[in-house]
Scaffold this motif. Structure first.
Motif, short mmCIF file in Angstrom:
data_model
loop_
_atom_site.label_atom_id
_atom_site.label_comp_id
_atom_site.label_asym_id
_atom_site.label_seq_id
_atom_site.Cartn_x
_atom_site.Cartn_y
_atom_site.Cartn_z
N ALA A 1 0.83 -1.21 0.00
CA ALA A 1 0.00 0.00 0.00
C ALA A 1 0.86 1.25 0.00
N THR A 2 1.95 1.24 0.75
CA THR A 2 2.83 2.40 0.82
C THR A 2 3.49 2.66 -0.54
N GLN A 3 3.93 1.61 -1.20
CA GLN A 3 4.53 1.78 -2.53
C GLN A 3 3.51 2.30 -3.54
N ARG A 4 2.28 1.83 -3.41
CA ARG A 4 1.23 2.27 -4.34
C ARG A 4 0.89 3.74 -4.15
N ILE A 5 0.76 4.18 -2.89
CA ILE A 5 0.35 5.55 -2.59
C ILE A 5 1.54 6.51 -2.75
N ASN A 6 2.71 6.09 -2.22
CA ASN A 6 3.97 6.80 -2.42
C ASN A 6 3.90 8.27 -1.97
N THR A 7 3.48 8.47 -0.72
CA THR A 7 3.48 9.81 -0.13
C THR A 7 4.19 9.76 1.22
N ALA A 8 4.56 10.93 1.73
CA ALA A 8 5.21 11.01 3.04
C ALA A 8 4.28 10.48 4.14
N GLN A 9 2.99 10.78 4.01
CA GLN A 9 2.03 10.30 5.00
C GLN A 9 1.95 8.78 5.00
N ALA A 10 1.97 8.18 3.83
CA ALA A 10 1.92 6.72 3.74
C ALA A 10 3.15 6.10 4.37
N ARG A 11 4.32 6.70 4.14
CA ARG A 11 5.55 6.16 4.72
C ARG A 11 5.55 6.31 6.24
N GLU A 12 5.00 7.41 6.73
CA GLU A 12 4.89 7.58 8.18
C GLU A 12 3.93 6.55 8.78
N LYS A 13 2.85 6.30 8.07
CA LYS A 13 1.88 5.31 8.53
C LYS A 13 2.52 3.92 8.55
N LEU A 14 3.34 3.63 7.56
CA LEU A 14 4.03 2.34 7.51
C LEU A 14 4.97 2.19 8.70
N ALA A 15 5.69 3.23 9.04
CA ALA A 15 6.62 3.16 10.17
C ALA A 15 5.87 2.92 11.47
N TRP A 16 4.73 3.61 11.63
CA TRP A 16 3.91 3.39 12.83
C TRP A 16 3.40 1.96 12.88
N LEU A 17 2.94 1.43 11.74
CA LEU A 17 2.40 0.08 11.70
C LEU A 17 3.49 -0.94 12.01
N GLU A 18 4.68 -0.72 11.49
CA GLU A 18 5.79 -1.65 11.77
C GLU A 18 6.08 -1.69 13.27
N HIS A 19 6.12 -0.52 13.88
CA HIS A 19 6.39 -0.45 15.33
C HIS A 19 5.27 -1.13 16.12
N THR A 20 4.03 -0.93 15.71
CA THR A 20 2.90 -1.52 16.43
C THR A 20 2.86 -3.04 16.27
N LEU A 21 3.13 -3.53 15.07
CA LEU A 21 3.19 -4.97 14.84
C LEU A 21 4.27 -5.61 15.70
N ALA A 22 5.41 -4.94 15.84
CA ALA A 22 6.52 -5.49 16.62
C ALA A 22 6.16 -5.61 18.10
N GLY A 23 5.19 -4.82 18.55
CA GLY A 23 4.79 -4.84 19.96
C GLY A 23 3.73 -5.87 20.30
N LEU A 24 3.21 -6.59 19.30
CA LEU A 24 2.19 -7.61 19.56
C LEU A 24 2.81 -8.86 20.16
N HIS A 25 2.08 -9.50 21.05
CA HIS A 25 2.51 -10.76 21.66
C HIS A 25 1.52 -11.84 21.25
N LEU A 26 1.94 -12.67 20.31
CA LEU A 26 1.07 -13.71 19.76
C LEU A 26 1.81 -15.05 19.84
N PRO A 27 1.75 -15.71 20.98
CA PRO A 27 2.53 -16.94 21.18
C PRO A 27 2.03 -18.09 20.31
N PRO A 28 2.90 -19.05 19.99
CA PRO A 28 2.50 -20.21 19.18
C PRO A 28 1.40 -21.04 19.83
N SER A 29 1.21 -20.89 21.13
CA SER A 29 0.18 -21.68 21.83
C SER A 29 -1.24 -21.24 21.48
N LEU A 30 -1.40 -20.05 20.89
CA LEU A 30 -2.75 -19.61 20.54
C LEU A 30 -3.31 -20.51 19.44
#
Length: 314
Positions: free
Chosen positions: A146-175
């Motif tokens: 989506a970021t490559q398709r839109i190709n704006t500064a806002q999209a890249r900022e949104k991507l950085a936020w999403l990457e940080h948020t995904l990294a903070g999820l705790h989803l153990p294999p036991s689920l």
């Protein structure tokens, strides 16, 4: 239609009309000399992705789950190709779509979701790799696209936020994982004489955390806090209302009790569902802020402990 039906033993075509509900795939009601059926033409799915859906529906019908069966042609095939796109023909399911179900009907839906999750636990169709399976890796890949398709500064900022948020999820294999439906819009639910009769349209079904279907049912936020009203709320305001969420979870647990791991990590799976919403509406923002970012911020401010206490504590 006549040519397609000639490959089936469903009688001769009398009439057909488009289905007006649904916006992704093309559906038609068919009337033949042997009855009524539903023809689905997949505008944006590979044959392998459709075969995943067929495997799932055949499995569910063998388990007596209420959903329309997919029909086979004279050669025993459940999918065909027309103009390089796949199609299927389904049984016609009777019932009505209820735009405003009552409380009893909402409980019936929750029960059916719990029973679906019980049936599909650990079930992984052969064509699972060809489906858009909801997990952290898929979310990240879609965000990059989506970021490559839109190709704006806002999209890249949104991507950085999403990457940080995904990294903070705790989803153990036991689920526990299995196949989830992931789309409980009223147009996909059928009721007959006020009672749930069928779940239809497994176009978004995929192999993921079973909790994702539960996350689709709950909304711990106030009804007044929505995608078109969120800028009116202050960041320190309390925007939560857990009453309906608690009721849904209690009804769900009557039919599929949750493990302690699932209870504790529903917080993370719910956040993952928000991040997928962020993907579907990646171009939606207001300045540097946007709806999904604000929802995650409120959840982080509340915290996992308080989220758990609000919905599971006696």
């Amino acid at each position: 239609m006549k040519d397609i039906l000639s490959h089936y033993t469903l009688g001769e075509l009398l009439a057909f009309e488009p289905v007006t509900t649904g916006t992704v795939q093309t559906n038609y009601f068919l009337q033949t000399t042997q009855g009524r059926f539903v023809f689905r033409y997949y505008q944006n799915r590979s044959l392998e992705s459709v075969l995943f859906e067929i495997e799932l529906i055949r499995y569910l019908t063998r388990c007596n789950y209420p959903c329309p069966a997919v029909l086979q042609d004279r050669n025993g095939e459940h999918a065909g190709i027309y103009n390089e796109k796949p199609y299927t023909i389904f049984e016609f399911a009777t019932g009505q779509h209820l735009e405003h179900p009552n409380e009893a009907q909402k409980r019936q839906l929750v029960q059916q979701v719990a029973e679906l999750n019980t049936i599909t636990r650990d079930y992984k169709p052969l064509h699972t790799p060809y489906r858009l399976n909801y997990n952290v890796e898929t979310c990240w890949e879609l965000a990059q696209e989506a970021t490559q398709r839109i190709n704006t500064a806002q999209a890249r900022e949104k991507l950085a936020w999403l990457e940080h948020t995904l990294a903070g999820l705790h989803l153990p294999p036991s689920l526990p994982r299995g196949v989830c439906h992931c789309d409980f819009h009223f147009s996909n639910l059928l009721f007959t004489d006020g009672k749930f009769s069928a779940l239809i349209d497994f176009d978004d079904a995929n192999y993921t955390f079973l909790l994702l279907d539960l996350a689709a049912l709950i909304n711990p936020f106030q009804a007044s806090f929505d995608w078109n009203t969120w800028p009116h709320f202050q960041e320190e305001e309390n925007v939560f209302d857990f009453n309906e969420t608690r009721a849904i979870l209690q009804e769900y647990a009557r039919h599929r009790p949750l493990s302690m791991d699932e209870k504790w990590h529903l917080f993370d799976v719910y956040k993952l569902s928000i991040l997928f919403d962020c993907i579907w509406y990646f171009e939606r923002w207001e300045g540097e802020d946007f709806y999904e970012r604000r929802k995650i911020a409120y959840l982080d401010r509340l915290g996992r402990d308080q989220f758990y206490a609000q919905i599971f504590a006696d």
